[in-house]
Motif scaffolding. Structure first.
Motif, PDB file in Angstrom:
ATOM      1  N   VAL A 369      41.062  65.669  37.100  1.00  0.00           N
ATOM      2  CA  VAL A 369      39.841  65.288  36.301  1.00  0.00           C
ATOM      3  C   VAL A 369      39.182  64.003  37.289  1.00  0.00           C
ATOM      4  CG1 VAL A 369      38.593  64.222  34.218  1.00  0.00           C
ATOM      5  CG2 VAL A 369      40.387  65.799  33.876  1.00  0.00           C
ATOM      6  N   THR A 370      37.852  64.250  37.615  1.00  0.00           N
ATOM      7  CA  THR A 370      37.214  63.277  38.312  1.00  0.00           C
ATOM      8  C   THR A 370      36.708  62.133  37.456  1.00  0.00           C
ATOM      9  OG1 THR A 370      36.615  64.839  39.989  1.00  0.00           O
ATOM     10  CG2 THR A 370      35.470  62.485  39.889  1.00  0.00           C
ATOM     11  N   VAL A 371      37.032  60.965  37.748  1.00  0.00           N
ATOM     12  CA  VAL A 371      36.757  59.635  36.855  1.00  0.00           C
ATOM     13  C   VAL A 371      36.030  58.720  37.453  1.00  0.00           C
ATOM     14  CG1 VAL A 371      37.450  57.773  35.266  1.00  0.00           C
ATOM     15  CG2 VAL A 371      38.778  59.876  35.543  1.00  0.00           C
ATOM     16  N   LEU A 372      34.873  58.382  36.947  1.00  0.00           N
ATOM     17  CA  LEU A 372      33.870  57.387  37.578  1.00  0.00           C
ATOM     18  C   LEU A 372      33.972  56.124  36.802  1.00  0.00           C
ATOM     19  CD1 LEU A 372      30.853  59.576  38.976  1.00  0.00           C
ATOM     20  CD2 LEU A 372      32.836  58.540  40.187  1.00  0.00           C
ATOM     21  N   LEU A 373      34.275  54.895  37.415  1.00  0.00           N
ATOM     22  CA  LEU A 373      34.363  53.685  36.794  1.00  0.00           C
ATOM     23  C   LEU A 373      33.347  52.519  37.327  1.00  0.00           C
ATOM     24  CD1 LEU A 373      38.206  53.377  36.457  1.00  0.00           C
ATOM     25  CD2 LEU A 373      36.705  54.118  34.663  1.00  0.00           C
ATOM     26  N   PRO A 374      32.973  51.666  36.491  1.00  0.00           N
ATOM     27  CA  PRO A 374      32.027  50.804  36.866  1.00  0.00           C
ATOM     28  C   PRO A 374      32.770  49.803  37.992  1.00  0.00           C
ATOM     29  CG  PRO A 374      32.074  50.663  34.733  1.00  0.00           C
ATOM     30  CD  PRO A 374      33.052  51.522  35.049  1.00  0.00           C
ATOM     31  N   ALA A 375      31.927  49.196  39.133  1.00  0.00           N
ATOM     32  CA  ALA A 375      32.373  48.586  40.092  1.00  0.00           C
ATOM     33  C   ALA A 375      33.482  47.395  39.876  1.00  0.00           C
ATOM     34  CB  ALA A 375      31.304  48.022  41.197  1.00  0.00           C
ATOM     35  N   TRP A 376      32.919  46.735  38.714  1.00  0.00           N
ATOM     36  CA  TRP A 376      33.812  45.603  38.231  1.00  0.00           C
ATOM     37  C   TRP A 376      35.374  45.975  37.969  1.00  0.00           C
ATOM     38  CZ3 TRP A 376      35.459  46.854  33.552  1.00  0.00           C
ATOM     39  CH2 TRP A 376      34.802  47.471  32.652  1.00  0.00           C
ATOM     40  N   SER A 377      35.601  47.234  37.655  1.00  0.00           N
ATOM     41  CA  SER A 377      36.933  47.634  37.303  1.00  0.00           C
ATOM     42  C   SER A 377      37.908  47.292  38.289  1.00  0.00           C
ATOM     43  CB  SER A 377      37.214  49.205  36.643  1.00  0.00           C
ATOM     44  OG  SER A 377      36.687  50.132  37.872  1.00  0.00           O
ATOM     45  N   GLU A 378      37.546  47.518  39.707  1.00  0.00           N
ATOM     46  CA  GLU A 378      38.462  47.409  40.831  1.00  0.00           C
ATOM     47  C   GLU A 378      38.477  46.079  41.382  1.00  0.00           C
ATOM     48  OE1 GLU A 378      38.749  50.426  43.317  1.00  0.00           O
ATOM     49  OE2 GLU A 378      38.105  51.891  41.607  1.00  0.00           O
ATOM     50  N   ARG A 379      37.995  45.366  40.671  1.00  0.00           N
ATOM     51  CA  ARG A 379      38.003  43.710  40.999  1.00  0.00           C
ATOM     52  C   ARG A 379      38.876  43.110  40.339  1.00  0.00           C
ATOM     53  NH1 ARG A 379      32.105  44.164  41.927  1.00  0.00           N
ATOM     54  NH2 ARG A 379      31.944  43.078  39.708  1.00  0.00           N
ATOM     55  N   ALA A 380      39.748  41.956  40.943  1.00  0.00           N
ATOM     56  CA  ALA A 380      40.449  41.096  40.199  1.00  0.00           C
ATOM     57  C   ALA A 380      39.487  40.003  39.439  1.00  0.00           C
ATOM     58  CB  ALA A 380      41.441  40.283  41.221  1.00  0.00           C
ATOM     59  N   ALA A 381      39.517  40.125  38.117  1.00  0.00           N
ATOM     60  CA  ALA A 381      38.520  39.425  37.326  1.00  0.00           C
ATOM     61  C   ALA A 381      38.866  37.883  37.435  1.00  0.00           C
ATOM     62  CB  ALA A 381      38.604  39.989  35.909  1.00  0.00           C
ATOM     63  N   LEU A 382      39.940  37.519  37.079  1.00  0.00           N
ATOM     64  CA  LEU A 382      40.324  35.909  36.934  1.00  0.00           C
ATOM     65  C   LEU A 382      40.927  35.347  37.983  1.00  0.00           C
ATOM     66  CD1 LEU A 382      40.226  33.608  34.904  1.00  0.00           C
ATOM     67  CD2 LEU A 382      42.621  34.381  34.115  1.00  0.00           C
TER      68      LEU A 382
END
Length: 987
Positions: A369-382
């Motif tokens: 299944v192809t999944v498209l996530l917002p860009a922030w999901s790939e970044r280290a948040a804290l």
């Protein structure tokens, strides 16, 4: 130097370039929007024509392009492939800013240009990451066409026929890799507020290149079928023709069959709540996507309405429902869609959205299944931001590692600063997804709480400069979040920015140093001294021939003049011990240099007394390994590893022994970039700065995180960059410092086998010398000199027994190393020998060791073969070695493709050697030429070299042809010339 960039815009290849001179912008442009370092269109056209030929750029149209680039408040940051413009200081980008550049638009013939530019690189032109990526996509297109992995398709409202790629199996995986590797510069022409879908962008480019490649191939070999649909798919001119609607309908029916061979994929896109919506108003949008053409997508609501989607096949609705059912087993909230009549969107709560990102998305992707996530999901948040400020000096000069500095830490979420009050509120809410200043960020509530407690306890204060450096580069395990940025002033700031070499005052030629340091060598020596004063280790990784030895000797001479106490231990391969002794005697004769090698080397109190009157102790890796405990007990001022790749394997006894040496500071010298192999980097850095990169296992895990958007690589560069100084001969700042021709001796040692044969030949000559005179004496001397030269080359050459070459000659070992470095740098080399029989054996041996063909030209080479080899060497873009007989190739050849010349054995006539060197150093040579003459220390080769230099100082004409002038020396002089010195033997 031009760095050429490219984007795919409006179905055309659009190129622009940065110019290192920074003066190519025409005055008629508006200064506010014009890129200040962009090349004008005609400069770019000329550069492309020189690199790729006139034809690929003949039809290119001049135009303009707007690109968004990382910029400071005043100028765009230069490409990583381009040195900063003069007067530009390193700065962090503050924002993406739009700049206007001159461009060339290639609408027809893009494939020919990309093919010609693939792999192109020179001192005058380099490919930006975006153009390099496009050449890789084009290579993939050629692969697909060559293997018939394509199918025709009818596209557009006004129907046209196009070739499209079929991506299955390994090809689909390679396409995914290309999409993941898409550099930001490739979509710099698009709106930065809406990041593009990398897969769709790359697929559009791939489809266009496949279509052009297939049409060109078919035009060269036209099909026998002359049907209208065939004509529409052959030749570039046919691309613009519109198909008859009736024909288009018939073609669609047959073309779509190729796309029904695989079922469509379900695509799930996570959508954030709008700013005015509640935080629980998340949505999962349902789409269907072609498994063959990822750019073909359709919302499920359109599929239920029967709108579009003919390319999906007649069972698309059934296939979509089945895929949705399978996805619901992985992510249960999707069962809500199965309860709807025509599902197109699934509402999610905040916690469900977090669960989808953290747990479900990877499992769904693995399930097809192809999944498209917002860009922030790939970044280290804290993360944490560190600020360090120097304190006023406490009454003493200089900079030390133990000086106190003021520091402070603050938290950052999604790149935004968060004060303690806001952090406390977020920790109280315990939400895994938070909206901060209008931007969503994923966080770990437990990590938020730990970070808050850590900052309250240890968020500011004072620490030693060395502790602040360690915190900035490699935080301790108890630090709750990574240090994502460090802002420091003074010496520490220059070190962290990686520009300390240019900010330091270059080292003046120190007292006792005989020679002139080039500007880049003065900067390098100052950098070594700066790190040493901070108690830090350094890796000097300058390109071969830039003088790493000279820079270290200048540092030692400067320390001796400053009265710095303590001996330096130099650890090097056996074959380089003589080189260090000779170079130290030449450049720093006042340094007290000792060789610590061989069975008679001192131990215990004798060694301690020797070190009391020694500045530089030269030893080998083997001695350090054997005497590890004794040498580790000595408090060295400094330990230096030359050819530091000898300790690249961290688990070897040799590497452990070297790392176990105690020293105030350490230096690793290597001509091989240490970034090339991450496992080797840890071992060398662990020697230079113990503990900096943490345990090897933890480093391997971090370095292996290749799918993290480049964060691991960026962190690695930040940790290691301050301690690695790497200059290349291709750097303009370095080239301007170098002479046109750089001649140097490369000192070699003999193996025990060579030494035994050498002594026997000398003894035989001295026994017979007193009983001969006249012609017999001359013949005896010449024969002995010839034997000694052959022994210095290789025992197998002297014995003539066809025995193996590997591992028996110190000179051959040095030659192999020099050529390997030249090839690794992408260079070409000429090697001259006066012995044809030795060349017959040397050429295949070098080819096996180097893993490349070695050309071999001698007097017996037929003329057609000779001319073919010369042509190949001059025209091939690959690095290459050309072995030549001195007599056959000393004159009359033009081999300017080489920028390295190695004289394996000496003719002992400077005029003859210079003629051979001039095969590369002549009109047409655009690069600096490095000339190396291999000389065995402590042998007849070194002493004759000294005699030649003395005679050259008097008059060039005083040196006759070959060795014949040596026959006129007295018996005492001859004995001194051929005497074997102790330092000549490697073991």
């Amino acid at each position: 130097m031009l760095v050429v960039h490219a984007v795919w815009a409006d179905d055309a290849l659009t190129l622009w370039a940065e110019d290192s001179t920074g003066c190519a912008v025409t005055a008629s442009r508006a200064a506010a929007a014009a890129h200040p370092y962009a090349a004008d269109a005609e400069t770019l056209r000329a550069a492309l024509a020189a690199a790729a030929g006139e034809d690929p750029v003949a039809k290119a149209e001049s135009g303009e392009l707007e690109v968004c680039l990382p910029s400071t408040a005043r100028h765009p940051l230069p490409s990583p492939a381009l040195p900063p413009p003069p007067g530009t200081v390193a700065a962090r980008p503050r924002a993406l800013r739009r700049w206007r550049v001159d461009a060339l638009v290639v609408r027809a013939g893009a494939c020919a240009l990309l093919a010609a530019l693939r792999g192109t690189a020179s001192a005058d032109l380099a490919l930006g990451a975006d153009l390099a990526h496009l050449t890789a996509v084009h290579a993939f297109a050629e692969h697909l066409v060559a293997h018939a992995r394509l199918a025709p398709l009818v596209v557009g409202e006004e129907p046209c026929a196009r070739w499209r790629p079929l991506l299955t199996g390994a090809d689909a995986a390679h396409f995914a890799d290309l999409a993941a590797a898409l550099p930001p510069a490739a979509y710099a022409h698009l709106d930065p507020a809406a990041p593009p879908d990398a897969a769709a962008l790359v697929h559009a480019v791939l489809a266009a290149l496949v279509d052009e490649t297939a049409r060109t191939a078919l035009a060269a070999d036209p099909p026998a079928d002359a049907a209208p649909w065939t004509a529409a798919l052959v030749g570039d001119e046919a691309r613009a023709r519109h198909l008859d609607p009736a024909l288009a309908d018939r073609l669609r029916e047959s073309f779509d069959a190729a796309h029904r061979t695989t079922r469509p994929r379900l695509l799930l896109r996570l959508a954030e709540p709008d700013p005015e919506e509640a935080e629980d108003a998340w949505r999962l949008e349902l789409w269907v996507q072609s498994a063959v053409d990822p750019s073909l997508r359709l919302p499920l609501r359109d599929l239920w309405r029967g709108e579009g989607g003919a390319w999906l096949g007649p069972d698309a609705e059934t296939a979509a429902l089945r895929a949705l059912d399978r996805a619901a087993r992985v992510f249960p909230p999707l069962t809500r869609a199965l309860e709807m009549l025509a599902p197109d969107t699934v509402p999610l709560t905040l916690r469900e959205a977090h669960a989808f990102v953290r747990a479900a998305a990877p499992r769904l992707d693995a399930a097809g299944v192809t999944v498209l996530l917002p860009a922030w999901s790939e970044r280290a948040a804290l993360g944490l931001r560190l600020t360090v400020r120097d304190r006023p000096p406490a009454g003493r000069g200089g900079v030390g590692a133990d000086d106190l500095v003021d520091f402070s830490l603050e938290a950052a979420l999604g790149g935004q600063r968060v004060d303690l009050d806001a952090l406390a509120e977020l920790a109280r809410l315990k939400q895994p997804l938070v909206r901060l200043r209008g931007r969503w960020t994923m966080v770990d509530p437990a990590a938020l709480r730990q970070t808050l407690e850590f900052l309250r306890r240890r968020g500011r204060g004072r620490m030693r400069r060395s502790q602040a450096l360690a915190l900035a580069l490699s935080p301790a395990p108890e630090t709750p979040a990574p240090i994502e940025s460090a802002d420091a002033d003074g010496a520490l700031g220059a070190l962290l920015r990686g520009d300390s070499e240019h900010r330091l005052t270059p080292l003046a030629t120190p007292p006792g140093f005989h020679g002139e340091l080039r500007p880049y060598q003065r900067r390098g020596a100052a950098w070594l001294r700066f790190l040493g004063d901070l108690g830090l280790g350094a890796i000097l990784a300058d390109d071969m021939g830039l003088g790493k030895t000279v820079q270290l000797l200048a540092l030692l001479a400067d320390e001796r003049a400053r009265g710095t106490a303590g001996p330096t231990l130099m650890v090097c391969p056996v074959s380089l011990t003589g080189n260090w002794l000779r170079e130290a005697a030449r450049f720093t004769p006042g340094l007290r240099v000792r060789l610590h090698h061989g069975p008679d080397r001192p131990h215990g109190n004798d060694l301690a007394r020797l070190l009391g009157r020694t500045d530089l102790l030269v030893t080998t890796y083997g001695v350090v390994s054997r005497d590890a405990d004794e040498l580790a007990a000595i408090p060295w001022r400094r330990v230096v590893c030359d050819e530091a790749q000898a300790i690249k394997n961290s688990g070897t006894r040799q590497a452990r022994a070297v790392r176990g040496l105690r020293a105030e500071t350490r230096i690793a010298l290597t001509g091989t970039p240490v970034e090339n192999n991450l496992g080797e980097l840890w071992s060398i850095m662990e020697f230079a700065n113990p503990g900096l990169l943490g345990p090897a296992a933890r480093f391997d895990r971090a370095a292996g995180a290749g799918d993290d958007g480049g964060r691991a690589a960026a962190l690695l560069r930040r940790r290691t960059g301050p301690f690695v100084l790497r200059r290349l001969k291709t750097d303009r700042a370095i080239i301007s410092d170098l002479p046109d021709k750089q001649e140097m001796r490369t000192w070699c040692t003999l193996t025990p086998e060579q030494a035994s044969l050498y002594r026997a030949a000398v003894d035989e000559m001295t026994e017979r010398l007193d009983d001969t005179d006249g012609i017999q004496r001359r013949g005896l001397v010449l024969a002995t000199l010839s034997r000694l030269k052959q022994i210095c080359n290789h025992p197998a050459q002297f014995l003539g027994d066809g025995s193996p070459l590997a591992g028996r000659s110190g000179k051959l070992e040095r030659l192999e190393h020099l050529l390997a470095e030249a090839l690794a740098a992408g260079d070409k080399a000429l090697c001259f020998t006066q012995y044809t029989a030795f060349g017959d054996r040397l050429a295949p041996h070098l080819a096996e060791v180097l893993g490349r063909e070695v050309l071999w030209l001698h007097g017996g080479t037929p003329r057609p073969r000779r001319e073919e080899m010369m042509r190949r060497f001059q025209e091939s873009p690959e690095p290459m070695v050309f072995l030549l007989s001195l007599k056959a190739a000393g004159t009359g050849l033009n081999l300017t493709a080489a920028n390295h010349v190695v004289h394996v054995d000496r003719w002992w006539n400077p005029a003859v050697e210079n003629q051979a060197t001039d095969r590369a150093f002549r009109i047409g040579q655009r690069r600096d030429v490095q000339v190396r003459k291999l000389v065995c220390v402590g042998t007849v080769e070194e002493r004759v070299d000294e005699l030649i230099e003395r005679k050259k100082a008097l008059a060039e004409s005083a040196v006759g042809a070959g060795e014949e002038w040596l026959t006129e020396l007295s018996v005492a002089e001859l004995r001194e010339v051929v005497r074997l010195a102790p330092e000549a033997v490697a073991g």
